[in-house]
Design a protein around this motif. Structure first.
Motif, short mmCIF file in Angstrom:
data_model
loop_
_atom_site.label_atom_id
_atom_site.label_comp_id
_atom_site.label_asym_id
_atom_site.label_seq_id
_atom_site.Cartn_x
_atom_site.Cartn_y
_atom_site.Cartn_z
N UNK A 1 0.81 -1.22 0.00
CA UNK A 1 0.00 0.00 0.00
C UNK A 1 0.85 1.28 0.00
N UNK A 2 1.94 1.26 0.77
CA UNK A 2 2.79 2.46 0.83
C UNK A 2 3.37 2.77 -0.55
N UNK A 3 3.80 1.73 -1.28
CA UNK A 3 4.34 1.95 -2.64
C UNK A 3 3.27 2.51 -3.56
N UNK B 1 0.73 4.41 -2.67
CA UNK B 1 0.50 5.82 -2.33
C UNK B 1 1.63 6.70 -2.84
N UNK B 2 2.87 6.20 -2.74
CA UNK B 2 4.02 6.96 -3.25
C UNK B 2 3.89 7.15 -4.76
N UNK B 3 3.49 6.09 -5.48
CA UNK B 3 3.34 6.18 -6.92
C UNK B 3 2.22 7.13 -7.30
N UNK B 4 1.17 7.15 -6.51
CA UNK B 4 0.07 8.08 -6.77
C UNK B 4 0.55 9.52 -6.62
N UNK B 5 1.35 9.78 -5.60
CA UNK B 5 1.90 11.13 -5.42
C UNK B 5 2.79 11.50 -6.58
N UNK B 6 3.61 10.55 -7.04
CA UNK B 6 4.50 10.81 -8.19
C UNK B 6 3.68 11.08 -9.45
N UNK B 7 2.60 10.35 -9.60
CA UNK B 7 1.71 10.53 -10.75
C UNK B 7 1.17 11.95 -10.79
N UNK B 8 0.79 12.47 -9.62
CA UNK B 8 0.26 13.83 -9.57
C UNK B 8 1.35 14.87 -9.87
#
Length: 706
Positions: free
Chosen positions: A137-139, A141-148
């Motif tokens: 899950x943490x990965x 969320x990190x990828x979602x932040x990078x996507x934004x």
């Protein structure tokens, strides 16, 4: 350098010497294999082709690899695609990432994601979903932040996947940010997103936001209702969970089987039988009685509400009884203390699992039926090799109940060999076993071996062991050590205060009392009782009375502790005054209370009052006098010299007087010169205890002629 499976496959493809073949015939061959369910053969035909095939065929094959979780064929497909297609379409590479994710091969998925010359929103969604599905899950969320940060606009799938991750790792703050973004991009009215928000807010324990979000959903689905019912249940608000269930019914929504189950569990937690029966009626109305999840929940609800017959009726109505329903009804009888019926059901079960064995064993331990439990353990050993931490805890409880430390040591060896030592429940049960068996050195050694794995329960177990075996000084010393590691629980204070009372350690008791006040611990009924008892044992009745009178409510146990504490200090008159207050407060005395009252009458030499209270037991309170009450009356009449009353009382008792009673009567007759009665007492005594005869040798010089 590590070489990936995809790289090896690409090199193999480039080195293969292919014979030209018509693409149409290759495609037909692949489709023929697929129609026959031969995925591997279909991919092998494609893998042997020296040219790319139609993209729709790749997409279909990737979907099949995903559904069958066939990682080898998925790798072959991706390698063929990127080797023979100069610019593979992004959507196909996204399908490959999805396949890798469903096959739980995140390294392959991330490698492909990182190597893609261009990515679209679907690429990010596929990778985020792959992380989320596989517990990273943490990965995700990190990828979602990078996507934004990359400026990629998330779609609905991204939002739902990320909210699911927030719910797992309890990221309330992040979920609020995702909620705001979803509103920004126009998804605020979507029922799937709304249900996901209800779910994550509920998992984070913020039911106010979860409920507000649920109320904003215009047309909640069955899933939406199930989520809100379940989340209320999980935060311990069973009442609201049941209310939401009935609101769902009024709104015309059809509950899922798990919605029924959650609502019934909520009824069980509150012992809400009427509501549970109403839910049962809804179950019958929409014909869900045969559903295994619902039927098991109904059985458990009736069991928890004390209606075993209704639970059995539900069980009997089941057409096909599976392991879950058998275990539910059997464990229901065991939990209710009806072990004979539980064992009969256990023996009738067509199959059993470890939960069934544990439930039956727990029934024996709950009633302290140690011999039956031991026999059952031997049966378990002969029948199955399965065992888990619950079984071990129960077996250790049996060892403690039987005070069989040798068997406990054998279990300890098993725990060590099979890697259960790190389980905190097993460790605490082992510590408790050594303590109850009186092997305090072994308990202390194991306690130190637990090291950082210890919790408050561990400390409480060791402290209780010391206190139980009259090692109050060590228990108090251990409490000082405990404060460096763990916040004491309220239960530990009860043990410590009792230990202080047993060794008359008034100063230590006062310090512990002060510690609780400073640290704002609630002085519940148990703690107040322990404090009252401790102060009375240390002859500080004024402190005891203060603690007693400060209680917001007083049950009969607390009254009894205060009564006996005052009697212990010879304050019988105050006991008799307190009894009047007890009656005014409407607390009904029990047999223990009357024992204390009679002791107070003895202290104050109130023979007439004692007789009235003794008669009041059976006449007014329907309490049958026990041996200790008869002994008190004999002592009271003996001390007051009421020999006529004593003789009448002893000879009218519904049982023969004991040797101890006759000895006390004889002593009273000797003191007060009651010859005839004394001779009778000596005769009765000598008949029961001829090895130590009594002889009345004094002459009667009283006018009564007794």
């Amino acid at each position: 350098m590590a070489v990936s499976a995809s790289s090896i496959l690409k090199r193999l493809l480039q080195n293969i010497n292919h014979k030209p073949q018509n693409l149409n015939s290759i495609t037909k061959s692949i489709l023929s294999h697929l129609n026959s369910g031969r995925l591997q053969q279909a991919v092998s035909v494609l893998f042997a082709s020296p040219e790319p095939l139609p993209y729709s065929l790749y997409a279909h094959l990737f979907a099949l690899c995903s559904s069958k979780k066939d990682i080898v064929e998925a790798r072959k497909l991706e390698c063929h695609l990127v080797t023979f297609s100069q610019f593979p379409p992004v959507f196909l590479l996204n399908r490959a990432i999805e396949a890798y994710g469903k096959c739980e091969c995140l390294n392959d998925a991330r490698e492909l994601f990182d190597e893609m010359p261009e990515r679209d929103g679907g690429s990010w969604n596929s990778m985020i979903t792959a992380y989320a599905r596989n517990g990273f899950q943490e990965s995700a969320l990190c990828l979602f932040s990078e996507m934004n940060r990359e400026g990629i606009v998330p779609n609905l799938i991204s939002f739902v996947s990320v909210l699911g991750c927030c719910g797992v790792v309890l990221e309330f703050g992040f979920s609020r940010q995702v909620h705001a973004m979803a509103i920004k991009y126009g998804h605020s009215k979507n029922v799937i997103l709304g249900s996901s928000l209800v779910d994550v807010y509920g998992k984070c324990g913020v039911m106010r936001d979860a409920r507000r979000m649920f109320d904003e959903i215009e047309n909640p689905t069955d899933v939406s209702w199930n989520v809100i019912v379940r989340r209320y249940l999980e935060v311990g608000d069973g009442k609201e969970s049941v209310l939401m269930f009935f609101k769902m019914i009024r709104d015309g929504a059809k509950p899922l089987n798990f919605t029924f189950s959650n609502a019934l569990v909520a009824c069980s937690s509150m012992s809400a039988l009427q509501e549970g029966m109403q839910i049962h009626a809804v179950v019958a109305k929409i014909n869900y009685e045969k559903d295994k999840v619902v039927s098991s929940s109904l059985i458990n609800m009736y069991v928890k509400c004390g209606h075993l017959e209704s639970a059995h009726a539900v069980f009997d109505q089941l057409g096909s009884k599976d392991l879950i329903s058998w275990t539910a009804i059997m464990s229901g009888y065991a939990v209710s203390g009806r072990n004979r019926e539980a064992r009969e059901l256990f023996n009738m079960m067509p199959e059993r699992n470890l939960i069934s064995w544990n439930a039956m064993l727990a029934g024996y331990t709950r009633l302290s039926q140690w011999e039956d439990a031991l026999e059952f353990i031997f049966l378990l050993q002969r029948t199955t090799k399965e065992i888990d931490h619950v079984t071990l805890v129960l077996i250790l409880n049996v060892c403690a109940g039987l005070s069989d430390v040798e068997m406990g040591k054998q279990v300890h060896g098993f725990i060590y060999r099979h890697g259960f030592s790190t389980n905190i429940f097993v460790s605490n049960a082992l510590l408790n076993m050594y303590g109850k068996c009186g092997t305090l050195n072994s308990a202390r050694v194991w306690f130190h071996q637990m090291s950082r794995g210890r919790d408050t329960v561990s400390w409480n177990a060791l402290l209780t062991s010391y206190a139980r075996h009259q090692r109050g000084e060590q228990a108090i010393s251990l409490f000082s050590e405990m404060q460096w590691e763990s916040r004491p629980s309220i239960y530990i204070f009860g043990t410590l205060i009792a230990a202080c009372g047993n060794i008359f350690a008034l100063n230590h008791g006062k310090q512990i009392h002060g510690f609780m006040v400073r640290k704002c611990y609630e002085l519940n009924m148990v703690i107040r009782g322990a404090l009252v008892s401790m102060y009375c044992k240390c002859h500080r009745t004024l402190y005891a009375l203060m603690i007693f009178k400060e209680a917001d409510s007083r049950d009969v146990v607390l009254w009894n502790i205060m009564v006996f504490g005052l009697c212990h200090n010879g304050r019988g008159r105050e006991v008799l005054e307190l009894i009047g207050l007890m009656e005014e407060e409407g607390v009904k005395p029990d047999h223990v209370t009357f024992h204390g009252i009679l002791l107070a009458c003895i202290c104050e030499h109130e023979a007439g009052l004692g007789r009235r209270y003794f008669n009041s037991m059976s006449n007014d309170y329907f309490i049958i006098p026990r041996m200790e009450h008869y002994e008190c009356m004999i002592e009271l009449y003996s001390r007051c010299g009421c020999m006529e009353d004593l003789e009448e009382f002893v000879k009218s008792m519904p049982f023969e007087p004991t040797v101890a009673m006759l000895t006390r009567v004889f002593d009273a007759c000797m003191k007060h010169g009651a010859v005839r009665f004394g001779e009778w007492a000596a005769e009765q005594h000598n008949r029961l205890n001829p090895s130590s005869p009594l002889r009345y040798e004094l002459k009667d010089n009283r006018k009564t002629g007794r």
